[in-house]
Motif scaffolding. Structure first.
Motif, PDB file in Angstrom:
ATOM      1  N   GLU A  35      15.634  38.492  77.704  1.00  0.00           N
ATOM      2  CA  GLU A  35      15.181  38.766  76.339  1.00  0.00           C
ATOM      3  C   GLU A  35      14.486  37.545  75.737  1.00  0.00           C
ATOM      4  OE1 GLU A  35      17.433  41.381  73.677  1.00  0.00           O
ATOM      5  OE2 GLU A  35      19.129  41.075  75.040  1.00  0.00           O
ATOM      6  N   THR A  37      12.319  36.473  71.871  1.00  0.00           N
ATOM      7  CA  THR A  37      11.826  36.832  70.549  1.00  0.00           C
ATOM      8  C   THR A  37      10.534  36.077  70.298  1.00  0.00           C
ATOM      9  OG1 THR A  37      14.042  37.282  69.667  1.00  0.00           O
ATOM     10  CG2 THR A  37      12.289  36.837  68.070  1.00  0.00           C
ATOM     11  N   ALA A  75      12.800  42.309  77.836  1.00  0.00           N
ATOM     12  CA  ALA A  75      12.740  42.828  76.470  1.00  0.00           C
ATOM     13  C   ALA A  75      12.184  41.715  75.581  1.00  0.00           C
ATOM     14  CB  ALA A  75      14.121  43.259  75.985  1.00  0.00           C
ATOM     15  N   HIS A  77      11.042  40.935  71.788  1.00  0.00           N
ATOM     16  CA  HIS A  77      11.069  41.380  70.401  1.00  0.00           C
ATOM     17  C   HIS A  77       9.937  40.661  69.656  1.00  0.00           C
ATOM     18  CE1 HIS A  77      15.008  42.862  71.594  1.00  0.00           C
ATOM     19  NE2 HIS A  77      15.342  41.623  71.943  1.00  0.00           N
ATOM     20  N   VAL A  79       7.952  39.897  66.415  1.00  0.00           N
ATOM     21  CA  VAL A  79       8.080  39.915  64.955  1.00  0.00           C
ATOM     22  C   VAL A  79       6.756  39.406  64.395  1.00  0.00           C
ATOM     23  CG1 VAL A  79       9.395  39.102  62.972  1.00  0.00           C
ATOM     24  CG2 VAL A  79      10.548  39.435  65.179  1.00  0.00           C
ATOM     25  N   SER A 117       7.956  44.773  63.251  1.00  0.00           N
ATOM     26  CA  SER A 117       8.345  44.276  64.569  1.00  0.00           C
ATOM     27  C   SER A 117       8.401  45.430  65.556  1.00  0.00           C
ATOM     28  CB  SER A 117       9.700  43.560  64.506  1.00  0.00           C
ATOM     29  OG  SER A 117      10.712  44.449  64.051  1.00  0.00           O
ATOM     30  N   THR A 119       9.756  46.072  69.943  1.00  0.00           N
ATOM     31  CA  THR A 119      10.300  45.510  71.173  1.00  0.00           C
ATOM     32  C   THR A 119       9.626  46.146  72.381  1.00  0.00           C
ATOM     33  OG1 THR A 119      12.446  45.032  70.179  1.00  0.00           O
ATOM     34  CG2 THR A 119      12.358  45.177  72.582  1.00  0.00           C
ATOM     35  N   ARG A 121       9.637  46.751  76.300  1.00  0.00           N
ATOM     36  CA  ARG A 121      10.614  46.794  77.390  1.00  0.00           C
ATOM     37  C   ARG A 121       9.913  47.217  78.672  1.00  0.00           C
ATOM     38  NH1 ARG A 121      15.501  46.548  74.658  1.00  0.00           N
ATOM     39  NH2 ARG A 121      15.400  47.286  72.489  1.00  0.00           N
ATOM     40  N   ASP A 592      11.833  54.154  69.737  1.00  0.00           N
ATOM     41  CA  ASP A 592      11.474  53.215  68.660  1.00  0.00           C
ATOM     42  C   ASP A 592       9.976  52.926  68.630  1.00  0.00           C
ATOM     43  OD1 ASP A 592      11.335  51.849  71.033  1.00  0.00           O
ATOM     44  OD2 ASP A 592      12.324  50.036  70.300  1.00  0.00           O
TER      45      ASP A 592
END
Length: 610
Positions: A35, A37, A75, A77, A79, A117, A119, A121, A592
């Motif tokens: 992961e 961000t 993943a 994320h 933003v 935001s 994500t 994947r 999402d």
């Protein structure tokens, strides 16, 4: 059979696809979810005595590297704290059964709006080597990019080459002192001469550049004598192919575009925008300091000429010999410079790409398909369309016409949509079919494509300049084998073209100078160990033949990776249709998935009045 019955059925199918793919995948007890961000924001950076507002990830230029192991899931994320709508593309990641994560605005997804935001994947099963990520909106790729490194599941000891002492990303890029959206729009509308200010290695300009006499910082690589280093080289630039050399050292090329190649030794790397090259360097020179130089090449006149913005870093040995008093001697400390190719000499690039062959005995290497279901011959060049939709107008850079980049004389037109084309394709494929024009399988007329007399404006060029604009696509049956010959042309310019296909790797069967001749050149195809790439360099006034299996359902970009050619329309959509099973059909969009706001258009031209 189609799988489009209802949202509930779609969800069930998505679960079934995950189960099906999991069942097919080899067991990997050590697979992980990696992961990250990514906070996208604007920061001020100072170079060449000027403060520039740039859009970056996590305050870094280049952005953070993603390091994973084959078989892992990723993943990220994102933003969006910038004022721009944006998407991120995972360049070279095959996105098997996962076109939704490909990151192309209004094609595979709605862009991520400011203060929102999303994500991404995806998994990296069946891939090893150097890839990268970048923004796929306007020219933002110039500052929004970073490395994506996939290591073997069994560790570095399983590399099909000597285990390196250290692995180092080398990202060649550009520094821009102008607004990147304005640069993109200005080139698209042919109203301003937009160009970058300096070349960079890992975000640093190097000591060729200075601010009021104080030299800019350059990238420095400290090495130990006798050690072997794996350089993961990425060209993230918008405008140029680069030659890379290190004085006093040679490269052993071991991979390209995350596919292993038969190792070969060279003193120069040629790398076009979008390409990656993995190269071993042994620190076997005399102790000292050596310049690492990146030189952008360009076509000779009569093509328009651009400033040659070289950059350089330094490779320095950690135990340089010193006099008895321990103080470095100036003569030892002066870096050695390599002898670079001439900026107009494009043969080093032709030979570099021609020397690539795939590593035959690697277990992951797929076999070249011998049958061909569909053949395309696609010319790449410039042309013009009439402004304001007029059917006729003056050409030859008249204000009534607009210069565009084309494939088979058609320039891509982004459709005005309320939802991404892929989502529309999933829920209402008949509507999508009515919106698209088929990319012609060959150019509208035959001529001497590489005649240099077509470069300058004049009566000979004017006959071939008129082009059209449309949302062009080509559909392929699931599992079909497609052969494409890309033919460079001399229309208005003679640039090379790095052509990138999303969602697939391709076999590069052959390349040549001049005009492709099927009767002569097909006999030269390498069907034994051709290089496997995701970005194919079409040489200046030459051609490349490639082959791929259209087995990944979805809508995929095929485009030139020069930023200016992409903005001007050198792209098409390759649509791979669903098969007859769940495992060969596009699954439902993620739960999402971002929705489009009323302001999803990416670049309103009224922002930049000229």
């Amino acid at each position: 059979m189609k799988f489009r019955s209802s949202p509930a059925a779609s969800a069930a199918i998505a679960i079934a696809v995950v189960f099906f793919l999991s069942a097919k995948a080899p067991p990997s007890a050590n697979a992980a979810v990696v992961e990250h961000t990514f906070v996208v924001s604007q920061v001020k950076m100072t170079h060449l005595c000027n403060e520039t507002l740039v859009t970056v990830v996590n305050g870094q230029f280049p952005g953070p590297a993603i390091e994973v192991t084959e078989g892992d899931s990723v993943a990220v994320h994102v933003v969006n704290k910038s004022p721009h709508n944006l998407t991120i593309h995972w360049h070279g990641v095959k996105q098997r059964m996962n076109c939704w994560a490909d990151g192309v605005p209004m094609i595979t997804q709605c862009p991520i709006l400011p203060n929102q935001s999303f994500t991404y994947r995806f998994n990296v099963a069946g891939q090893e080597g150097t890839l990268w990520w970048h923004a796929h909106v306007s020219f933002l790729r110039a500052t929004l990019h970073g490395a994506l490194v996939i290591r073997p599941r069994r560790g570095a000891s399983s590399y099909p080459f000597p285990k390196p002492y250290m692995e180092i990303p080398i990202i060649i890029g550009e520094w821009w002192q102008m607004d990147l959206f304005k640069a993109d729009w200005g080139i698209k509308q042919h109203v301003i001469d937009a160009y970058y200010t300096a070349s960079t290695i890992n975000g640093k300009l190097g000591d060729i550049y200075n601010c009021s006499g104080a030299v800019e910082d350059g990238y420095k690589l400290d090495v130990e004598p006798g050690k072997t280093y794996l350089l993961r080289v990425i060209n993230a630039a918008l405008f140029a192919e680069y030659y890379l050399k290190i004085a006093g050292h040679k490269f052993t090329i071991v991979a390209a575009d995350a596919n292993y190649v038969t190792p070969y030794t060279t003193d120069v790397i040629a790398i076009a925008p979008g390409e990656t090259v993995d190269a071993l360097v042994v620190a076997d020179a005399a102790p000292g300091r050596y310049y690492m130089v990146a030189l952008p090449n360009q076509s000779p006149k009569p093509d328009p000429q651009s400033p040659v913005l070289i950059t350089r870093g330094i490779v320095q040995y950690s135990n340089k010999q010193k006099p008895g008093n321990g103080v470095e001697h100036p003569s030892i400390d002066i870096p050695v410079s390599p002898e670079m190719p001439d900026q107009h000499d494009l043969m080093p690039s032709f030979y570099f790409h021609g020397n690539l062959t795939s590593l035959v005995h690697h277990p992951q290497r797929p076999r070249v398909p011998t049958r061909v279901d569909e053949r395309l011959f696609i010319t790449l060049g410039l042309g013009s369309i009439c402004r304001q939709g007029h059917s006729s107008c003056e050409r030859s850079e008249s204000p009534d016409s607009l210069i565009v980049a084309t494939m088979n004389n058609v320039s891509f037109q982004q459709p005005a949509l309320e939802m991404p084309l892929l989502e529309m394709h999933y829920y209402n494929p008949d509507r999508v079919a009515t919106m698209l024009q088929e990319l012609p399988k060959e150019p509208p007329m035959v001529y001497n494509y590489t005649d240099p007399a077509l470069i300058p404006l004049g009566p000979k060029e004017a006959k071939l300049e008129p082009s059209s604009e449309a949302t062009v696509a080509r559909r392929f049956r699931q599992g079909s084998v497609v052969e494409v010959v890309f033919q460079g042309t001399a229309l208005l310019q003679s640039e090379s073209n790095p052509m990138h296909l999303h969602g697939h790797d391709v076999f590069v069967l052959a390349q040549g100078e001049g005009t492709y001749d099927a009767g002569r050149d097909a006999a030269r195809y390498n069907l034994v160990n051709p290089p496997i790439k995701n970005t194919v360099h079409v040489p200046r006034l030459g051609w490349v033949a490639l082959r791929f299996v259209a087995d990944n359902p979805g809508i995929w970009y095929m485009h030139c990776h020069f930023g200016f050619h992409l903005s001007m329309g050198m792209l098409a959509l390759f649509i791979v249709e669903d098969g007859t099973t769940v495992g060969t059909s596009l699954p439902a969009p993620p739960a999402d998935f971002p929705t489009c706001g009323h302001d999803h258009k990416l670049m309103p031209t009224e922002l930049y009045p000229i």
